[in-house]
Design a protein around this motif. Structure first.
Motif, PDB file in Angstrom:
ATOM      1  N   ARG A  66       0.793  -1.283  -0.073  1.00 45.36           N
ATOM      2  CA  ARG A  66      -0.081  -0.171   0.070  1.00 45.36           C
ATOM      3  C   ARG A  66       0.842   1.157   0.175  1.00 45.36           C
ATOM      4  O   ARG A  66       1.877   1.215   0.691  1.00 45.36           O
ATOM      5  CB  ARG A  66      -0.833   0.027   1.283  1.00 45.36           C
ATOM      6  N   ASP A  67       0.265   2.161  -0.692  1.00 45.51           N
ATOM      7  CA  ASP A  67       1.146   3.520  -0.612  1.00 45.51           C
ATOM      8  C   ASP A  67       0.442   4.432   0.382  1.00 45.51           C
ATOM      9  O   ASP A  67      -0.820   4.389   0.631  1.00 45.51           O
ATOM     10  CB  ASP A  67       0.979   4.280  -2.108  1.00 45.51           C
ATOM     11  N   VAL A  68       1.101   5.034   1.489  1.00 47.64           N
ATOM     12  CA  VAL A  68       0.608   5.655   2.502  1.00 47.64           C
ATOM     13  C   VAL A  68      -0.080   7.026   1.890  1.00 47.64           C
ATOM     14  O   VAL A  68      -1.358   7.165   2.631  1.00 47.64           O
ATOM     15  CB  VAL A  68       1.658   6.299   3.486  1.00 47.64           C
ATOM     16  N   VAL A  92      -0.538  22.547   8.084  1.00 45.83           N
ATOM     17  CA  VAL A  92       0.687  22.881   7.514  1.00 45.83           C
ATOM     18  C   VAL A  92       1.751  21.916   7.815  1.00 45.83           C
ATOM     19  O   VAL A  92       2.901  22.045   7.051  1.00 45.83           O
ATOM     20  CB  VAL A  92       0.943  24.368   8.170  1.00 45.83           C
ATOM     21  N   ARG A  93       1.733  20.951   8.676  1.00 47.23           N
ATOM     22  CA  ARG A  93       2.418  19.846   8.679  1.00 47.23           C
ATOM     23  C   ARG A  93       2.030  18.497   8.983  1.00 47.23           C
ATOM     24  O   ARG A  93       0.969  18.419   9.628  1.00 47.23           O
ATOM     25  CB  ARG A  93       3.281  20.146  10.138  1.00 47.23           C
ATOM     26  N   LEU A  94       2.339  17.595   8.265  1.00 46.37           N
ATOM     27  CA  LEU A  94       1.684  16.271   7.929  1.00 46.37           C
ATOM     28  C   LEU A  94       2.498  15.174   7.943  1.00 46.37           C
ATOM     29  O   LEU A  94       3.416  15.395   7.201  1.00 46.37           O
ATOM     30  CB  LEU A  94       0.736  16.049   6.755  1.00 46.37           C
ATOM     31  N   THR A  95       2.613  14.367   9.150  1.00 49.59           N
ATOM     32  CA  THR A  95       3.429  13.147   9.108  1.00 49.59           C
ATOM     33  C   THR A  95       2.571  12.029   8.957  1.00 49.59           C
ATOM     34  O   THR A  95       1.738  11.781   9.799  1.00 49.59           O
ATOM     35  CB  THR A  95       4.365  13.334  10.224  1.00 49.59           C
ATOM     36  N   VAL A  96       3.070  10.949   8.502  1.00 48.08           N
ATOM     37  CA  VAL A  96       2.430   9.513   8.216  1.00 48.08           C
ATOM     38  C   VAL A  96       3.419   8.501   8.322  1.00 48.08           C
ATOM     39  O   VAL A  96       4.623   8.367   7.764  1.00 48.08           O
ATOM     40  CB  VAL A  96       1.707   9.629   6.631  1.00 48.08           C
ATOM     41  N   GLU A  97       3.000   7.505   8.991  1.00 44.94           N
ATOM     42  CA  GLU A  97       3.984   6.300   9.147  1.00 44.94           C
ATOM     43  C   GLU A  97       2.702   5.173   8.949  1.00 44.94           C
ATOM     44  O   GLU A  97       1.802   5.005   9.613  1.00 44.94           O
ATOM     45  CB  GLU A  97       4.196   6.129  10.659  1.00 44.94           C
ATOM     46  N   LYS A  98       3.469   4.031   8.217  1.00 48.80           N
ATOM     47  CA  LYS A  98       2.830   2.688   8.024  1.00 48.80           C
ATOM     48  C   LYS A  98       3.593   2.039   8.940  1.00 48.80           C
ATOM     49  O   LYS A  98       4.731   1.751   9.045  1.00 48.80           O
ATOM     50  CB  LYS A  98       2.958   2.543   6.691  1.00 48.80           C
TER      51      LYS A  98
END
Length: 180
Positions: A66-68, A92-98
């Motif tokens: 899957r692409d985050v 204004v700031r977005l962090t994503v972890e799988k």
């Protein structure tokens, strides 16, 4: 600031449907929006104004590739639909972890907080290691003082769990002869 555990979002590939010359949110997308909206109302989340920081941890249901970024549109739109914020342009700031899959409990953990200082300046951050809020000294400071101290004393005392990468069921980076 609020922290939520939301259902795992549908992929952007199943989120939209073409009807004639119009593009609409699919039935699956509308159901996801309704479930997130219901959860936000049960938790009595007030609509946030101003610039926001959003941290997301995706725990998928299986090991499929899957692409985050395919999960973000449905998740962010559903939170806007549910009233967490007025518009996802506020982010204004977005962090994503799988993370590693959990077949019994696929979900998305979301933390939404206000921007305490202009981007690039000292301000409030969440530690990448222990998830505790701390006063940051600048844009490069993403680990709290306690974790930094622990790192300097015992570098291997608190390893960050990293998932292994798989492709078609095989561990990536492992040579064929190493598996025999």
């Amino acid at each position: 600031m609020f922290k939520l555990k939301l259902p795992f979002p549908p992929s952007v590939n199943t989120y939209w449907r073409h009807v004639g010359n119009r593009v609409l949110v699919s039935k699956k997308g509308r159901q996801y929006q309704a479930s997130v909206s219901s959860l936000l109302h049960r938790k009595d989340i007030k609509t946030h104004e101003g610039e926001l920081i959003v941290d997301i941890r995706l725990i998928p249901p299986d090991r499929r590739r899957r692409d985050v970024d395919n999960s973000l549109k449905a998740l962010l739109d559903a939170m806007q639909f549910g009233g967490a914020y007025y518009d996802d342009a506020q982010i204004v700031r977005l962090t994503v972890e799988k993370h590693q899959p959990e077949p019994d409990d696929p979900h998305a953990e979301v933390v939404v907080q206000h921007v305490p200082a202009p981007i690039g300046k000292a301000g409030f951050r969440t530690c990448l290691r222990c998830d505790v809020a701390f006063e940051s000294t600048g844009p490069g400071n993403r680990i709290c003082e306690d974790c930094s101290l622990l790192n300097s004393m015992l570098p291997s005392a608190m390893p960050i769990p990293r998932g292994r990468k798989y492709h078609n069921g095989d561990l990536m980076g492992e040579r064929q002869e190493d598996r025999l």
